[in-house]
Design an enzyme around this catalytic site. Structure first.
Site, PDB file in Angstrom:
ATOM      1  N   HIS A 291      41.755  29.241  35.074  1.00  0.00           N
ATOM      2  CA  HIS A 291      40.677  30.135  35.579  1.00  0.00           C
ATOM      3  C   HIS A 291      39.132  30.156  35.740  1.00  0.00           C
ATOM      4  O   HIS A 291      38.675  30.599  36.238  1.00  0.00           O
ATOM      5  CB  HIS A 291      41.180  31.770  35.837  1.00  0.00           C
ATOM      6  CG  HIS A 291      39.909  33.116  36.381  1.00  0.00           C
ATOM      7  ND1 HIS A 291      40.593  34.158  37.506  1.00  0.00           N
ATOM      8  CD2 HIS A 291      38.916  33.625  35.594  1.00  0.00           C
ATOM      9  CE1 HIS A 291      39.748  33.838  37.226  1.00  0.00           C
ATOM     10  NE2 HIS A 291      39.261  34.730  36.502  1.00  0.00           N
TER      11      HIS A 291
ATOM     12  N   HIS B 136      41.659  39.513  42.957  1.00  0.00           N
ATOM     13  CA  HIS B 136      42.062  39.858  40.666  1.00  0.00           C
ATOM     14  C   HIS B 136      43.972  39.719  42.399  1.00  0.00           C
ATOM     15  O   HIS B 136      44.289  40.678  41.498  1.00  0.00           O
ATOM     16  CB  HIS B 136      41.458  41.231  41.391  1.00  0.00           C
ATOM     17  CG  HIS B 136      40.674  41.187  39.696  1.00  0.00           C
ATOM     18  ND1 HIS B 136      40.542  42.719  39.359  1.00  0.00           N
ATOM     19  CD2 HIS B 136      40.424  40.666  38.444  1.00  0.00           C
ATOM     20  CE1 HIS B 136      40.503  42.590  38.134  1.00  0.00           C
ATOM     21  NE2 HIS B 136      39.961  40.701  37.723  1.00  0.00           N
ATOM     22  N   ASN B 137      44.359  38.798  42.070  1.00  0.00           N
ATOM     23  CA  ASN B 137      45.684  38.609  42.477  1.00  0.00           C
ATOM     24  C   ASN B 137      47.033  38.800  41.759  1.00  0.00           C
ATOM     25  O   ASN B 137      47.497  40.404  41.485  1.00  0.00           O
ATOM     26  CB  ASN B 137      46.189  37.377  43.328  1.00  0.00           C
ATOM     27  CG  ASN B 137      44.649  36.847  44.059  1.00  0.00           C
ATOM     28  OD1 ASN B 137      44.581  37.647  44.335  1.00  0.00           O
ATOM     29  ND2 ASN B 137      45.374  35.419  43.927  1.00  0.00           N
TER      30      ASN B 137
END
Ligand code: ADP
Ligand code: MG
Lengths: 750, 79, 240, 79
Positions: free
Chosen positions: A43, A89-90
């Site tokens: 990320h 923002h899965n």
């Protein structure tokens, strides 16, 4: 103490740990390990995607800020910049739909005002499993309510987006949120820390234990054990963010700041490290000075917390009091937690005692960078095969009658009206919205100028599953086309890459091909990429989602009052088709909805033709020659024509389009003409007096254009090759289309 | 010291939340649930010498802030 | 004349109200910060929409304690025209300047869309330019606009002709389907007994420019201009 | 039969509403209120034979609909 188990909990591989030890010249302590784990997570480090992202076009005269800062920026004239970015923002939204989506919105808004821009528009792109599947409706309800709850409260209009329902997203929904802000081009602020000794301030919500390891969680597949990661859930506080937003913009007016950055993923760790490395400096903080919501928090927890609504800023020497005073006005307390150093280190103290000390470089530039192996997935050989005649032959079943097929597609949740969704969003606050949701691209005027900005999010996972490269190109083309349909000249793009586990060569191949496609399309359509976001490991129990790049394109309208919507305006107008249908059914909504088939190759895309089309649309809008424009995408020209009739109080249309030859059965050819999804097509309406000029303009631009009919009556009638094959009451069709999503939500707990 | 304040809509006031929940429960087959009323629940950490003072303080706060007398009534528990 | 636009922490339609008053109607307009204690000589006050204090606890519940509310109250008692829009309406209810209370929309969902409202009374400073029975198409955007008043209070409100707007269909007919939030008697706007304080859930400032899809909100602002130009209207003769 | 369900955020979960209410109370001078946590309160009218069945039913309903297990926990009282 740091054994395999500890490493696994931190999502670090053995070789990555060796790298850390080598770099530190010693074993890291647990706090340092935690810091490495979040900074080296997919990320934050983009370790799998970076080599590919580097190939994207990021430059152009219009680009004021490319990738690398908190958001990108383009010049929109009159000294103004549009600052925008998309974020995923899965994973959080899957674990807690409302808070996950809400904090996603909060995060992207901070990315924008961190740059000194006033956020003026939000979009969102959502992917869920089939609405019939148990649990989906509840998930949708939570996500939409979360987006609404945050955006409405803070007062930024949500003016568009997309919602797609496909079984492949069942265990792993996608929540991509986009925000755009306006700033004086000269006032854009960066996230840098510089000037040895300058004060480093913390402002906003207190730090709690929430979200610890969010960044590493966003980089790990789901499995039944995900439940254990639940304490990571963060709760959004839109009121706090509203205060932060106003206070920060007020502080930025004073030029008392050197740099500012929000604390997003990896919270305090990421913001201190990034600000330091951007400024070629170091940052030293003392965690005991950090405002804390819970008692007994360790340095590890404080550094890794992902509590929301927090900002880190560096003030110019001598301006501290001024900065503090402005925050006090908003009942916020800016707290000095450290200072800028010259040694390029991230140094963390607790009550004066050093508890972590890591060179910024180790966390940023030196983070692992992978050229992961890629192989073309085997499934492609089969799924790309499509025998259209088999559709009707196998089981001797006849194709459904075309009217029935049209209604079926209009009633499929992916195509149906999204009113149930956007009605929950305040899309009018700030009184700038001149193309409301449902009218195509979202458009907001820029007060104090004649200008307006158009924006659209688009993506097609099914296309990308069948051909990631072409699917990605088509997504860029559609987003830019939607923008151009509103009359705006596409300026630049942002992208959110939602893929599976990059450690699988097949997934990595999809990612690489998609990025190639994005790059090629953005170059050809002159929309450089100014930023974006990568979300990997979108898998549940080893099953990956469709590869889904979401593309956001921003365009400029010189004259806000010349904005064009998708709806027909009046009976008696002439309907013109720009572009040509080739009856391409590969990966189409028609095959999916009517035949339950996901096969074939996505429509071909000629980027030069697409570019000419878009420039033509902008010219026609500027000269006010088109009264409506709507691109042909999901469901082909038949669905496009229906959508042009919807919302007009029942204005119908009489249309005749050319036939195509794609199979042996006549029915298949008619279906292909109606529902084929050939790219680079737009249905335009014009007053009769303008038709010749429109056709001349098109000819001059080298864009195929043909009069295909006229608006009027209360029926939608479409003839293919002379024979009427669609004859529908617009009202009936619209009722079906409008209610198709709503009906899943009656009698449900909000 | 801790006070618990329960704020509920007055019986005469229609409760949209309770209604939607009740409907949802019935559609889920919970017919045993005849009616649902939703209210608010507050836990107050009070620095008060004794229960009586705590209760008075909680009541004052409830009157002034936590409940809207036009539509709501409240109950207080102290321990 | 001068508009005073009260800004609470969490207000988010303050700029929209200022834009309408200043840029569209060419009036002087200024923000009044909630911690201020003087009204900077405003002739008319607008409490704009938004989520004051996050609307946590109850919409408008905490805004009423802001220092600015004392002078606002005094201004209202002197007969000064005060308009609460959406959250501003909720704040006026919570502070007792208007009767009744707001509940969650019966759908429990926030709703943002154009609705039709029928003008019931035009003897207030905020409806004087409209004609009774006139139907306006104006956007709403709220999750708690379900107006409620206990029966006796409601009766008083109706007999005093304090209902200014009702939700109707495009033809001005009352029907439950056109009521977007479940408000009792389809109430969209009310005034106080002196008729100088009005609260409305619809957003007139969002319907003042053709570019934004409608201009029916202008009549609310035109009413203010009249009222303040001719103060006679302000105390609205026929109220008893 | 009536069951009362109290739904509160888990202790570790941030409660912005409670915080804002507490701040408001302090600015009103109620310094005696150290902390505020806001929760939900439900009253269920149940057609259940006995307290035990009522409790089971209430618990099931709380799990399914009233509480969000990810961030909330609940308590049940039956009378
Ligand atoms: N999640 C959403 N939020 C807000 N608006 C949405 C959302 N999804 C779809 N819309 C709106 O609904 C309309 C139809 O969406 P879509 O079918 O994707 O448009 P198109 O086919 O032109 O790309 C668009 O105006 C879009 O902005
Ligand atoms: Mg689309």
């Amino acid at each position: 103490m740091i054994d395999a188990k500890v490493l696994e909990r931190h999502g670090l591989k053995a070789d990555e740990y060796e790298r850390i030890v080598a770099f530190m010249g010693r074993e890291p302590n647990l706090t340092e390990l935690g810091i490495f784990s979040v900074m080296w997570s997919e990320h934050c480090s983009y370790k799998s995607s970076r080599v590919h992202l580097k190939t994207l076009p990021t430059e152009g005269p219009q680009v004021l800020q490319g990738p690398g800062e908190n958001a990108g920026a383009v010049d929109v004239g009159e000294g103004l910049a549009a600052v925008f970015k998309i974020e995923s923002h899965n994973h959080p939204s899957f674990i807690e739909p409302y808070q996950g989506a809400a904090t996603g919105v909060g995060g992207i808004i901070r990315d924008i005002f961190t740059m000194g821009a006033r956020p003026i528009a939000l979009l969102n792109s959502l992917r869920f499993g089939s609405l019939d599947a148990p649990g989906t409706a509840r998930l949708v309800e939570g996500v939409v309510a979360g987006i609404a709850g945050y955006g409405n409260s803070i007062g930024i209009p949500t003016i568009g987006g997309e919602v797609v329902f496909e079984p492949s997203y069942a265990g792993n929904p996608l929540v991509n949120v986009f925000c755009l802000g306006i700033a004086k081009a000269s006032d854009i602020i960066k996230g840098v820390a510089s000037g040895v000794g300058n004060a480093v301030y913390y402002v906003g919500a207190k730090t709690g234990r929430d979200g610890i390891h969010g960044a590493t969680m966003a980089s790990a597949e789901f499995d039944e054990k995900s439940a254990e990661k639940r304490p990571a859930v963060q709760v959004g506080d839109p009121f706090m963010e509203k205060l932060l937003l106003e206070a920060c913009l007020e502080v930025m007016q004073t030029d008392a700041l050197i740099g500012i950055q929000d604390m997003g993923a990896a919270g305090l760790t990421c913001s201190t490290t990034e600000m330091g490395s951007r400024g070629g400096a170091g940052v030293e903080i003392d965690v005991s000075l950090v405002p804390q919501r819970e008692t007994g928090m360790t340095p590890y927890e404080i550094m890794l917390s992902e509590s929301q609504e927090r900002m880190l800023l560096v003030a110019k020497p001598g301006r501290e009091a001024e900065v503090e005073r402005i925050f006090e006005k908003w009942d916020l307390h800016a707290v000095k937690i450290g200072h800028v150093t010259s040694d390029g280190m991230l140094r963390v103290k607790e009550n004066g005692v050093v508890v972590a000390e890591i060179p910024n470089r180790a966390l940023t530039d030196e983070a692992p960078l992978y050229r992961r192996p890629m192989t073309e997935p085997g499934y492609l050989r089969d799924v790309t095969l499509l025998d259209l005649d088999a559709l009707s032959r196998d089981g001797q079943k006849a194709l459904p009658e075309q009217n029935a097929a049209l209604l079926a597609i209009l009633a499929s949740p992916t195509v149906a009206s999204k009113r149930w969704v956007y009605r929950q969003y305040d899309h009018m606050v700030r009184t700038n919205t001149i193309n409301l949701p449902g009218l195509g691209a979202g458009v907001v005027r820029i007060k104090g100028t004649d200008r307006a900005l158009a924006m659209s999010l688009d993506g097609n996972g099914r296309y990308c599953y069948l051909d990631p490269r072409r699917g990605a190109m088509l997504a860029v083309a559609e987003a830019a086309r939607n923008v151009a349909c509103s009359g705006a000249l596409p300026l630049a793009a942002t992208n959110c890459l939602n893929f599976g586990n990059p450690e699988r060569p097949a997934i990595m191949w999809q990612l690489a091909k998609a990025v190639e496609g994005i790059g090629e399309a953005c170059r050809a359509l002159n929309v450089p990429i100014t930023g974006g976001n990568v979300s990997l490991y979108n898998e549940t129990d080893g099953k990956a989602i469709y590869p889904t790049p979401t593309i956001g394109v921003v365009g400029l309208l010189e004259h806000a009052d010349r904005v064009v919507g998708r709806r027909f305006q009046e009976a008696g107008d002439v309907i013109i088709l720009l572009g040509e249908g080739r009856g391409e059914l590969g990966g189409s909504e028609y095959l999916n909805v009517v035949h339950g088939v996901v096969r074939g190759v996505p429509p071909a895309l000629n980027l030069d033709a697409e570019h000419s089309l878009q420039l033509l649309l902008v010219a026609l809008a500027t000269d006010q020659m088109m009264r409506s424009a709507h691109d042909c995408s999901d469901g082909g020209i038949a669905v496009t024509l229906a959508e042009c009739c919807f919302g007009t109080n029942g204005i119908g249309a009489e249309v005749s389009i050319a036939g195509v030859q794609v199979g042996r059965g006549p029915a298949v050819n008619v279906a292909a003409a109606l529902f084929g999804e050939s790219a680079s097509r737009v249905v335009v309406s014009a007053v009769p007096e303008d038709v010749t000029r429109v056709l001349e303009r098109a000819a001059a631009a080298g864009v195929p254009a043909a009069v295909i009919g006229q608006t009027g009556g209360s029926q939608l009638r479409i003839a293919v090759g002379g024979a009427i094959v669609i004859d529908q009451s617009v009202d009936d069709a619209e009722r079906l289309w409008s209610g198709a999503i709503e009906r899943y939500f009656v009698k449900r707990v909000a | 010291m801790r006070a618990r304040v329960f704020v509920t809509l007055k019986p005469s006031v229609f409760d949209p939340q309770g209604k939607v929940i009740a409907d949802a429960l019935h559609s889920l087959g919970y017919d045993g649930v005849a009616d649902v009323r939703q209210g608010k629940y507050f836990e107050l950490e009070l620095s008060a010498a004794d229960a009586a003072t705590a209760r008075t303080l909680a009541a004052e706060v409830a009157d002034k802030v936590l409940a809207n007398p036009v539509i709501e009534s409240y109950r207080i528990e102290v321990d | 004349m001068k508009f005073g636009i009260v800004v609470f922490p969490g207000s988010n339609c303050d700029e929209d109200a200022l834009h309408a008053a200043r840029d569209l109607f060419g009036q002087e307009a200024d923000y009044l910060w909630h911690k201020d204690t003087d009204l900077k000589g405003a002739d008319v006050l607008i409490l704009p929409g938004g989520f004051a204090h996050g609307d946590y606890l109850r919409t408008g519940a905490m805004a009423r304690f802001s220092p600015i509310m004392a002078p606002v109250r005094a201004f209202a008692e002197r007969g000064g025209p005060v308009l609460g829009i959406c959250n501003g309406f909720q704040i006026l209810l919570e502070s007792g300047l208007l009767p009744g209370a707001m509940l969650r929309n019966r759908s429990l969902k926030y709703r943002c869309e154009h609705v039709h409202v029928r003008v019931e009374q035009n003897d207030t400073p905020f409806s004087s330019a409209a004609s009774v029975g006139q139907v306006l198409r104006i956007p709403i955007g709220h999750g708690e606009g379900n107006y409620f008043a206990p029966s006796d209070m409601l009766e008083r409100i109706e007999t005093n002709r304090q209902v200014i707007l009702r939700y109707t269909d495009a033809a001005g007919r009352l029907d439950d389907h056109s009521n977007p939030n479940g408000s009792v008697n389809a109430i969209a706007a009310i005034c106080n007994e002196q008729r100088n304080v009005v609260g409305m859930m619809p957003h007139p400032e969002r319907a003042c420019e053709a570019l934004l899809g409608g201009v029916d909100g202008r009549v609310i602002f035109e009413s203010i201009l009249r009222a303040v130009e001719r103060p006679a209207l302000q105390v609205a003769g026929r109220s008893r």
